[in-house]
Design an enzyme around this catalytic site. Structure first.
Site, PDB file in Angstrom:
ATOM      1  N   ASN A  98       0.801  -1.223   0.000  1.00  0.00           N
ATOM      2  CA  ASN A  98       0.000   0.000   0.000  1.00  0.00           C
ATOM      3  C   ASN A  98       0.834   1.272   0.000  1.00  0.00           C
ATOM      4  OD1 ASN A  98      -2.517   1.592   0.457  1.00  0.00           O
ATOM      5  ND2 ASN A  98      -1.524   2.038   2.426  1.00  0.00           N
ATOM      6  N   GLN A 149      -8.812   4.733   0.292  1.00  0.00           N
ATOM      7  CA  GLN A 149      -7.947   4.061  -0.684  1.00  0.00           C
ATOM      8  C   GLN A 149      -6.914   4.961  -1.349  1.00  0.00           C
ATOM      9  OE1 GLN A 149     -10.746   1.697  -3.081  1.00  0.00           O
ATOM     10  NE2 GLN A 149     -10.475   0.075  -1.553  1.00  0.00           N
ATOM     11  N   ASP A 158       1.420   7.042  -0.034  1.00  0.00           N
ATOM     12  CA  ASP A 158       0.458   6.086  -0.594  1.00  0.00           C
ATOM     13  C   ASP A 158       0.727   5.769  -2.062  1.00  0.00           C
ATOM     14  OD1 ASP A 158      -2.033   4.723   0.370  1.00  0.00           O
ATOM     15  OD2 ASP A 158      -2.797   5.634  -1.483  1.00  0.00           O
ATOM     16  N   ARG A 186       0.783 -12.306   3.663  1.00  0.00           N
ATOM     17  CA  ARG A 186      -0.218 -11.501   4.374  1.00  0.00           C
ATOM     18  C   ARG A 186      -0.131 -10.125   3.736  1.00  0.00           C
ATOM     19  NH1 ARG A 186       0.054  -6.935   7.918  1.00  0.00           N
ATOM     20  NH2 ARG A 186      -1.773  -6.769   9.251  1.00  0.00           N
ATOM     21  N   ASP A 188      -0.691  -6.475   3.936  1.00  0.00           N
ATOM     22  CA  ASP A 188      -0.959  -5.416   4.911  1.00  0.00           C
ATOM     23  C   ASP A 188      -1.850  -4.345   4.288  1.00  0.00           C
ATOM     24  OD1 ASP A 188       0.021  -4.064   7.534  1.00  0.00           O
ATOM     25  OD2 ASP A 188       0.400  -2.527   6.027  1.00  0.00           O
ATOM     26  N   HIS A 192      -6.907  -0.556   2.005  1.00  0.00           N
ATOM     27  CA  HIS A 192      -6.505   0.763   1.515  1.00  0.00           C
ATOM     28  C   HIS A 192      -6.063   0.732   0.059  1.00  0.00           C
ATOM     29  CE1 HIS A 192      -6.907   2.389   5.563  1.00  0.00           C
ATOM     30  NE2 HIS A 192      -6.485   1.190   5.947  1.00  0.00           N
ATOM     31  N   GLU A 225      -5.312  -8.187   4.947  1.00  0.00           N
ATOM     32  CA  GLU A 225      -5.740  -7.489   6.154  1.00  0.00           C
ATOM     33  C   GLU A 225      -6.813  -6.467   5.794  1.00  0.00           C
ATOM     34  OE1 GLU A 225      -4.544  -4.444   9.660  1.00  0.00           O
ATOM     35  OE2 GLU A 225      -3.842  -4.201   7.623  1.00  0.00           O
ATOM     36  N   ASN A 288      -4.201 -10.248  17.130  1.00  0.00           N
ATOM     37  CA  ASN A 288      -3.085 -10.068  16.207  1.00  0.00           C
ATOM     38  C   ASN A 288      -2.159  -9.002  16.778  1.00  0.00           C
ATOM     39  OD1 ASN A 288      -4.094  -7.531  15.536  1.00  0.00           O
ATOM     40  ND2 ASN A 288      -4.140  -7.891  13.353  1.00  0.00           N
ATOM     41  N   ARG A 323      -4.693 -18.914  12.806  1.00  0.00           N
ATOM     42  CA  ARG A 323      -3.365 -18.347  13.080  1.00  0.00           C
ATOM     43  C   ARG A 323      -3.251 -18.078  14.581  1.00  0.00           C
ATOM     44  NH1 ARG A 323      -2.349 -12.634  10.588  1.00  0.00           N
ATOM     45  NH2 ARG A 323      -3.853 -12.120  12.221  1.00  0.00           N
TER      46      ARG A 323
HETATM   47  C1  QV4 Z   1       1.850  10.020  12.953  1.00  0.00           C
HETATM   48  C2  QV4 Z   1       0.437  10.516  13.292  1.00  0.00           C
HETATM   49  C3  QV4 Z   1      -0.400  10.658  12.033  1.00  0.00           C
HETATM   50  C4  QV4 Z   1       0.317  11.585  11.055  1.00  0.00           C
HETATM   51  C5  QV4 Z   1       1.716  11.018  10.780  1.00  0.00           C
HETATM   52  C6  QV4 Z   1       2.512  11.875   9.795  1.00  0.00           C
HETATM   53  O1  QV4 Z   1      -0.202   9.588  14.178  1.00  0.00           O
HETATM   54  O2  QV4 Z   1      -1.681  11.163  12.327  1.00  0.00           O
HETATM   55  O3  QV4 Z   1      -0.424  11.603   9.843  1.00  0.00           O
HETATM   56  O4  QV4 Z   1       2.450  10.877  12.006  1.00  0.00           O
HETATM   57  O5  QV4 Z   1       3.125  12.930  10.420  1.00  0.00           O
HETATM   58  C7  QV4 Z   1       3.556   4.993  13.126  1.00  0.00           C
HETATM   59  C8  QV4 Z   1       3.157   5.817  14.336  1.00  0.00           C
HETATM   60  C9  QV4 Z   1       2.141   6.890  13.938  1.00  0.00           C
HETATM   61  C10 QV4 Z   1       2.756   7.775  12.845  1.00  0.00           C
HETATM   62  C11 QV4 Z   1       3.129   6.892  11.672  1.00  0.00           C
HETATM   63  C12 QV4 Z   1       3.800   7.666  10.562  1.00  0.00           C
HETATM   64  O6  QV4 Z   1       2.594   4.972  15.312  1.00  0.00           O
HETATM   65  O7  QV4 Z   1       1.805   7.675  15.075  1.00  0.00           O
HETATM   66  O8  QV4 Z   1       1.737   8.696  12.414  1.00  0.00           O
HETATM   67  O9  QV4 Z   1       4.056   5.866  12.116  1.00  0.00           O
HETATM   68  O10 QV4 Z   1       5.027   8.166  10.988  1.00  0.00           O
HETATM   69  C13 QV4 Z   1       1.825   0.104  12.158  1.00  0.00           C
HETATM   70  C14 QV4 Z   1       1.488   0.763  13.486  1.00  0.00           C
HETATM   71  C15 QV4 Z   1       1.331   2.253  13.350  1.00  0.00           C
HETATM   72  C16 QV4 Z   1       2.573   2.832  12.689  1.00  0.00           C
HETATM   73  C17 QV4 Z   1       2.670   2.192  11.316  1.00  0.00           C
HETATM   74  C18 QV4 Z   1       3.841   2.698  10.502  1.00  0.00           C
HETATM   75  O11 QV4 Z   1       0.280   0.222  13.974  1.00  0.00           O
HETATM   76  O12 QV4 Z   1       1.195   2.825  14.636  1.00  0.00           O
HETATM   77  O13 QV4 Z   1       2.442   4.252  12.602  1.00  0.00           O
HETATM   78  O14 QV4 Z   1       2.876   0.772  11.495  1.00  0.00           O
HETATM   79  O15 QV4 Z   1       5.027   2.518  11.166  1.00  0.00           O
HETATM   80  C19 QV4 Z   1      -6.135   0.689  10.236  1.00  0.00           C
HETATM   81  C20 QV4 Z   1      -5.789   0.103   8.897  1.00  0.00           C
HETATM   82  C21 QV4 Z   1      -4.968  -1.159   9.025  1.00  0.00           C
HETATM   83  C22 QV4 Z   1      -3.784  -0.971   9.968  1.00  0.00           C
HETATM   84  C23 QV4 Z   1      -4.312  -0.444  11.290  1.00  0.00           C
HETATM   85  C24 QV4 Z   1      -3.190  -0.184  12.279  1.00  0.00           C
HETATM   86  O16 QV4 Z   1      -6.946  -0.171   8.141  1.00  0.00           O
HETATM   87  O17 QV4 Z   1      -4.505  -1.534   7.752  1.00  0.00           O
HETATM   88  O18 QV4 Z   1      -5.024   0.756  11.080  1.00  0.00           O
HETATM   89  N1  QV4 Z   1      -3.008  -2.182  10.133  1.00  0.00           N
HETATM   90  C25 QV4 Z   1      -1.780  -2.459   9.364  1.00  0.00           C
HETATM   91  C26 QV4 Z   1      -0.732  -3.148  10.191  1.00  0.00           C
HETATM   92  C27 QV4 Z   1      -0.174  -2.181  11.205  1.00  0.00           C
HETATM   93  C28 QV4 Z   1       0.574  -1.090  10.459  1.00  0.00           C
HETATM   94  C29 QV4 Z   1      -0.079  -0.670   9.226  1.00  0.00           C
HETATM   95  C30 QV4 Z   1      -1.192  -1.298   8.723  1.00  0.00           C
HETATM   96  C31 QV4 Z   1       0.631   0.292   8.393  1.00  0.00           C
HETATM   97  O19 QV4 Z   1      -1.239  -4.307  10.762  1.00  0.00           O
HETATM   98  O20 QV4 Z   1       0.681  -2.810  12.117  1.00  0.00           O
HETATM   99  O21 QV4 Z   1       0.681   0.066  11.331  1.00  0.00           O
HETATM  100  O22 QV4 Z   1       1.533  -0.480   7.611  1.00  0.00           O
HETATM  101  O23 QV4 Z   1      -7.129  -0.051  10.858  1.00  0.00           O
END
Ligand code: QV4
Length: 474
Positions: A98, A149, A158, A186, A188, A192, A225, A288, A323
């Site tokens: 994504n 998306q 994105d 998987r 991720d 989106h 996911e 998870n 899982r």
């Molecule tokens: C921060 C702010 C944002 C701001 C951004 C830019 O919170 O509002 O826009 O800065 O300045 C980390 C930080 C997060 C930070 C981001 C970008 O925690 O605070 O944003 O980095 O710097 C994992 C973690 C996230 C992490 C991300 C990237 O959970 O905390 O963000 O990795 O490192 C939805 C989706 C679903 C998603 C779920 C978490 O539909 O798809 O949210 N799940 C998957 C994974 C998850 C992963 C991601 C997606 C992204 O399982 O582990 O997020 O790849 O439900």
């Protein structure tokens, strides 16, 4: 692409979250293979940004498709895949199609040493430039398809998967992993991405590598996911025909039930009866790596008694592609995996019972959990029969004539004769003990000619579940 390509009668995947490749290779040989695990979901394999303090989530911010991360390099990855396949354990990779990384001040250097300028959407290691991405915007309305998306999930750049260049780079990356012998992916943040774009990518992938023991024309297993609590604009139904989909409602409802918010008797209609996806399209889990960190209904290792009961039910009830989570200990959302002073991930260490001791939780090594992996293998292809409940939180059921389960989540004892559907004989409860050299170290149950046995689960017993199966007959 719903077939996980399991070997023999195996049918449980374990997510070895943040483990190193060399440790997984060793775990396949010494534990997972012998215990009958079917496969491992591994953390992202491609180069990521380096975030301060090394939170686990830095691996969800790609810099390039070079296979070097804190889990190891390409050579170690390839060695792991080969060694796991050799003992009948499949490898599934968590892939990020994504997005790339989020903003980073100045020039970022990734885990393989590649430079990038995320603010400019410049990732020369691939290469991607700004034109390969959707214009920057924020997701504020999760029921707006365009935003979900085409805007940035938590600010992650994105990618535009409708572009030929982006598609070709993603396919090349996935094909490289297939060449190395993985069984699937998987995906991720699948929600989106437009399902049409994913369909194009999945259908363009190579067949699995026959040199790793896969039959000719095997298609990679895909599980996507997609978080769908119901009534969402972008729904799981758009993805379920392309590959399996993570069934988050399963995780939430099983947590509710074993936390006592919902009587166990209602589990009789578990599965599609609860509005879940058809079994072969549902990737199921108690927790998870994301939702174990959120407060709420979902259970995790911090509530072990209920967690083990929920896991036993998950693995005993014939629904979904299962899982199991294997975690490291955490205090908050950002806790990094166990690491040394140089920020290198450290290997798990085990005590004399085989339990992990140094910051790794290793739920998959808890006896009550790996014993249920064995149960699921022993009863494979049997139906659920003989459901019994006390009208509340005591239930039992059979898996054909091969297995029997009973649960007590009431505050009083379960003590009575129940139909186990098993052939006459004495069986070892694989939850309270193990069958070692023909004798049972836990509770034993004697089943009479009519299939009935006396079942006792005290309300203060260490575990609230009892499991018998034909491979653990005393
Ligand atoms: C921060 C702010 C944002 C701001 C951004 C830019 O919170 O509002 O826009 O800065 O300045 C980390 C930080 C997060 C930070 C981001 C970008 O925690 O605070 O944003 O980095 O710097 C994992 C973690 C996230 C992490 C991300 C990237 O959970 O905390 O963000 O990795 O490192 C939805 C989706 C679903 C998603 C779920 C978490 O539909 O798809 O949210 N799940 C998957 C994974 C998850 C992963 C991601 C997606 C992204 O399982 O582990 O997020 O790849 O439900």
């Amino acid at each position: 692409q719903h077939n996980p390509h399991w070997w023999g009668n195996r049918n449980t995947i374990v997510h070895l979250f943040e483990w190193k490749w060399s440790d997984i290779a060793q775990e396949c040989e010494s534990f997972l293979g012998p215990r009958g695990f079917a496969g491992v979901q591994v953390s992202p394999v491609n180069e990521n940004i380096i975030a301060a303090g090394r939170p686990w989530w830095e691996r969800y911010q790609p810099i390039s498709y070079k296979l070097t991360t804190r889990s190891g390099n390409e050579e170690e990855f390839g060695d792991m895949v080969r060694r796991c396949n050799d003992v009948g354990v499949r490898i599934y990779v968590d892939v990020l199609l994504n997005h790339m990384s989020g903003d980073f001040d100045g020039v970022a250097v990734g885990t393989a040493g590649t430079e990038a300028e995320p603010r400019k959407k410049s990732f020369p290691g691939v290469p991607y430039t700004a034109q390969d991405f959707h214009p920057t915007c924020e997701i504020t309305d999760w029921n707006d398809r365009f935003q979900v998306q085409q805007c940035e999930l938590v600010g992650l750049k994105d990618l535009d998967q409708s572009s030929d260049w982006v598609r070709s780079k993603l396919i090349e990356f996935l094909d490289h992993l297939i060449e190395l012998g993985v069984a699937g992916f998987r995906v991720d943040a699948a929600k989106h991405m437009a399902s049409e774009d994913l369909e194009y990518i999945y259908s363009s992938l190579s067949n699995l590598n026959i040199d790793h023991g896969f039959p000719h024309n095997s298609r990679p297993f895909i599980f996507q996911e997609v978080i769908d609590h119901g009534h969402e604009t972008v729904s799981r139904d758009e993805y379920k025909d392309l590959g399996a989909v993570t069934e988050f409602r399963f995780s939430e409802e099983i947590g509710n039930a074993f936390r006592g918010n919902n009587a166990l008797k209602w589990l009789q209609s578990w599965g599609t009866g609860w509005g879940f996806l058809p079994s072969g399209q549902a990737l199921t889990f108690v927790d998870n790596h994301d939702n174990q960190r959120d407060a709420g209904a979902v259970l995790n290792y911090k509530s072990p008694r209920q967690y083990k009961m929920a896991t036993a039910f998950h693995l005993a009830y014939p629904y979904g592609i299962s899982r199991v989570m294997s975690s490291f200990a955490f205090d908050d959302h950002d806790t990094p995996p166990p690491q040394d002073a140089q920020e290198r991930i450290i290997s798990p260490e085990f005590d004399e019972d085989g339990a992990c001791v140094n910051g790794w939780i290793c739920e998959h090594r808890w006896r009550q959990i790996y014993a249920m992996v064995g149960f699921k293998n022993a009863v494979r292809d049997t139906e659920i029969t003989g459901w019994w409940d006390n009208g509340d939180n005591q239930i039992s059921f059979c898996r054909g004539h091969k297995g029997f389960l009973a649960f007590n989540n009431n505050l009083y004892d379960l003590s009575q004769d129940l139909n186990t559907c098993l052939p006459a004989g004495t069986y070892c409860d694989v939850i309270s003990g193990s069958l070692i050299d023909g004798s049972c170290t836990g509770k034993s149950v004697t089943v009479n000619e009519n299939g009935y046995g006396y079942i006792h689960i005290g309300s203060d017993d260490f575990d609230g579940v009892l499991a018998l199966h034909v491979d653990a007959k005393v």
